[in-house]
Every structure is written in C-alpha cells, then in structure tokens.
Design an enzyme around this catalytic site. Structure first.
Site, PDB file in Angstrom:
ATOM      1  N   THR A 275     -14.941 -34.009 -20.399  1.00  0.00           N
ATOM      2  CA  THR A 275     -14.575 -33.464 -21.704  1.00  0.00           C
ATOM      3  C   THR A 275     -15.028 -32.017 -21.856  1.00  0.00           C
ATOM      4  O   THR A 275     -14.338 -31.209 -22.487  1.00  0.00           O
ATOM      5  CB  THR A 275     -15.181 -34.321 -22.827  1.00  0.00           C
ATOM      6  OG1 THR A 275     -14.630 -35.636 -22.749  1.00  0.00           O
ATOM      7  CG2 THR A 275     -14.873 -33.749 -24.196  1.00  0.00           C
TER       8      THR A 275
ATOM      9  N   THR B 254     -18.581 -37.819 -19.542  1.00  0.00           N
ATOM     10  CA  THR B 254     -19.625 -38.725 -20.050  1.00  0.00           C
ATOM     11  C   THR B 254     -19.374 -40.189 -19.715  1.00  0.00           C
ATOM     12  O   THR B 254     -20.313 -40.982 -19.704  1.00  0.00           O
ATOM     13  CB  THR B 254     -19.760 -38.582 -21.578  1.00  0.00           C
ATOM     14  OG1 THR B 254     -18.496 -38.876 -22.207  1.00  0.00           O
ATOM     15  CG2 THR B 254     -20.198 -37.175 -21.958  1.00  0.00           C
ATOM     16  N   ASP B 255     -18.136 -40.575 -19.432  1.00  0.00           N
ATOM     17  CA  ASP B 255     -17.843 -41.997 -19.247  1.00  0.00           C
ATOM     18  C   ASP B 255     -18.559 -42.608 -18.052  1.00  0.00           C
ATOM     19  O   ASP B 255     -18.988 -43.772 -18.107  1.00  0.00           O
ATOM     20  CB  ASP B 255     -16.334 -42.219 -19.107  1.00  0.00           C
ATOM     21  CG  ASP B 255     -15.599 -42.093 -20.433  1.00  0.00           C
ATOM     22  OD1 ASP B 255     -16.272 -41.854 -21.464  1.00  0.00           O
ATOM     23  OD2 ASP B 255     -14.367 -42.242 -20.448  1.00  0.00           O
TER      24      ASP B 255
ATOM     25  N   SER C  25     -13.756 -38.354 -16.044  1.00  0.00           N
ATOM     26  CA  SER C  25     -14.679 -39.167 -15.247  1.00  0.00           C
ATOM     27  C   SER C  25     -14.303 -40.641 -15.119  1.00  0.00           C
ATOM     28  O   SER C  25     -14.786 -41.289 -14.188  1.00  0.00           O
ATOM     29  CB  SER C  25     -16.112 -39.019 -15.768  1.00  0.00           C
ATOM     30  OG  SER C  25     -16.298 -39.623 -17.019  1.00  0.00           O
TER      31      SER C  25
END
Length: 339
Positions: free
Chosen positions: A16, A90-91, A57
């Site tokens: 992101t 972040t995932d 990600s």
C-alpha cells in the site's frame, strides 16, 4: 568532529505504501525512490534504494521472500551499511519479517514498515512510518528484525496485523512492543528474546508445499488428508482454544507425520500460548502424535517457521528439531510468564 552519517539502505517491495489508483482499486506500482521521496529523511542519515519487486503483498511468494532474505544478507555484507529498511505490504509483512528474523545473524537492524493508506493520500501514514523506520534503523542494535508502525517498535516474532484499516495496524497480542518512536527519538522498553539464527537456505533449494488447515465446528480432517495427498511437506493446523481439535484430526495428523510431513500446531485465538491441557483431540493428543506446538506464534508465522525448518534440515528428526528451535524462544517466554 562531526559524526559520520548513518547509511541506510531501503529495500522496496511494493504494498500500500507504493500503491496508486488503478481505476477500480489500488495496487502497488510506485518505485522505491518515489516512496522514499514522500518522507523526510532524519538528520544524520543518508539513504539509497533497491527496487526488489513491486507487488501487493497478498501475491507474495515464498520464492520472493527468499530473494528478499538473500538480498538483505548481501546488503549487510557491506560493512559501510548501518541498517536496512524494508517497505512491504501489510497483509503478509508479519510472515516476511519473521522469516528474515529466523535467519538474521547481524547486530545491524532490519526494519519493516508500510502503510495503511496509499501513496499520495492527504492523510497518509506512509511518510511518518518511513521516517520512524529510518530513524530506528540508524539508532538501534542487536534487536533482530523489527516492525515499526504508527510510532511503535515491535519485534518480528509474535507481531501480527491486528487491524484491517486502522493506522495502528500491528501488535503482539501476547506481549508489549519493544519500544516507541517520538520527538525524533527511539525509546527501547525491552529486548526481545530470539533463538540462535538458522543457516541461510541453499540458493538452489526446492521450495516445499506448506498448507494451513483450520479447525471449526463440524470440521473434519479432509483438508489435512488432501494436503498430504497434494504433496505437502508441512502443515499448519490452526486449532481452537489452546490448540484443540478432535480425535479424527489426531488420526489424520498421526498419518501425516508417519508420511514425513512436518506439522505445526497453532490456534485461531488472537492471544496466548498453545499448550497441552485437553485430551479427546486436544493439544495433549496432537502433541503426542508429533505435532510441534508453536507457543504464541500465529498461523502465518507458524508457516514461516515450518518453511525455515524444512529448508534448513533434511532428515525427519532434524526438521522437527529445527522447527522446535524456531518456535522455542516464544515457548520459553510462555513458560516463564506462566511460572
């Protein structure tokens, strides 16, 4: 005499923090230099960028994680580098950070960060997170791999994404943060315990299939059996409670282990350790069958530990020992907390 500037290398992988509008949604497409240009550079730091890849990600692969791992070690082979910042989606950040931490054998820090809001957002969190990550990478030593997000410094081990959208996206549900960032300073509150680093995987290593199976009401071991039939060398069983399933799952896990599959036991509960309390399909029976309990590691990081164990050892007993080593520090902390 003025101190030499701290040299920080930023490895850009997408996420992101590098995402822009694509017409129907956001996706990573900005190069690292554009991401870095959004942030102020802390005083006394020089930075340079490596564009490793640029992906959302959820699309990240184990092969790309190993490329990141090797790149970090190649960068740190230069004694003139003082630290590394990895910008990451972040995932799956928690999985990449922990995998690198399992192999990190250098006092210089590797700091992961990212954003919950895309590049160029008026109220975006990426620039602040990146500033804090640069400052942390230039300041701390001997803390392993870290996650810096929303003014907090977290150890890679045990830290997971706990919020889908909020800025305070990461935490260790079973422990406090390592430190905090504020007013241009890093405050370290405690030092994380880490096992000795595992050796780097061979460059020509074949990546193993590792599957996750979750227990729930009415669940049966079909997907454990399916994973074994598909050639899985590792399985992460995401159990209920403190690590509990059913006698049918115990039978399937026993069969899997007899076929040489490495099985890790974690839980779908947010915080607390996996531990042997219940029988009739509980963690008592699953441990007796040969599943390795993962302490406070949750599913994604348990899978990273299985991957590291499979790539660092060859025999069945050696792989079990490697997995126990990878999760052992967390288990030791759980036992100390319960004492």
């Amino acid at each position: 005499m003025e101190a030499q500037p701290r040299r920080i290398v930023v490895i850009s992988t997408g996420g992101t923090i590098a995402s822009r509008w694509q017409g129907t949604g956001f996706a990573a497409d900005a190069p690292g230099r554009e991401v870095l240009a959004t942030a102020a550079i802390p005083q006394g730091i020089t930075s340079e960028v490596i564009d490793l890849f640029n992906v959302n990600s959820p699309r990240l692969t184990s092969a790309q994680q190993l490329t990141l791992l090797r790149t970090v070690h190649e960068v740190l082979a230069d004694p003139g580098v003082d630290g590394i910042v990895v910008t990451h989606g972040t995932d799956t950040l928690e999985e990449s950070a922990f995998l690198l931490d399992l192999h990190h054998d250098d006092p210089r820090p590797v700091v992961f960060t990212g954003a919950q809001k895309p590049l160029g957002a008026e109220d975006g969190d990426g620039p602040g997170n990146l500033y804090d990550a640069l400052l942390t990478a230039a300041t701390v030593r001997d803390l392993g791999v870290l996650v810096v997000f929303d003014g907090k410094v977290h150890a890679a081990r045990g830290t997971v994404k706990t919020q889908t959208l909020a800025a305070d996206a990461f935490a260790d549900p079973s422990g406090p943060p390592v430190g905090k960032v504020g007013f241009g300073k890093i405050s370290i509150l405690h030092r994380p315990e880490r096992p000795a680093p595992l050796p780097l995987p061979a460059a020509d290593a074949t990546l193993p299939r590792i599957d996750m199976v979750m227990h729930h009401v009415d669940a049966d071991p079909l997907f454990v059996e399916t994973a074994v039939a598909a050639g899985a060398q590792g399985i992460v069983l995401v159990a209920t409670g403190a690590g509990n399933a059913t006698p049918e799952f115990v039978g399937a896990v026993t069969d899997a282990i007899d076929k040489g599959v490495l099985v890790a036991l974690t839980t779908r509960v947010q915080g607390g350790p996996v531990t042997e309390i219940y029988t009739h399909g509980g963690a008592v029976d699953l441990a007796a069958a040969g599943a390795v309990l993962t302490g406070t590691l949750r599913a994604g990081q348990a899978r990273s530990a299985v991957l590291a164990a499979l790539l660092s050892a060859s025999g069945r007993g050696e792989r079990v020992a490697a997995l126990q080593h990878a999760v052992g520090s967390s288990a030791a902390l759980d036992e100390a907390a319960a004492a």
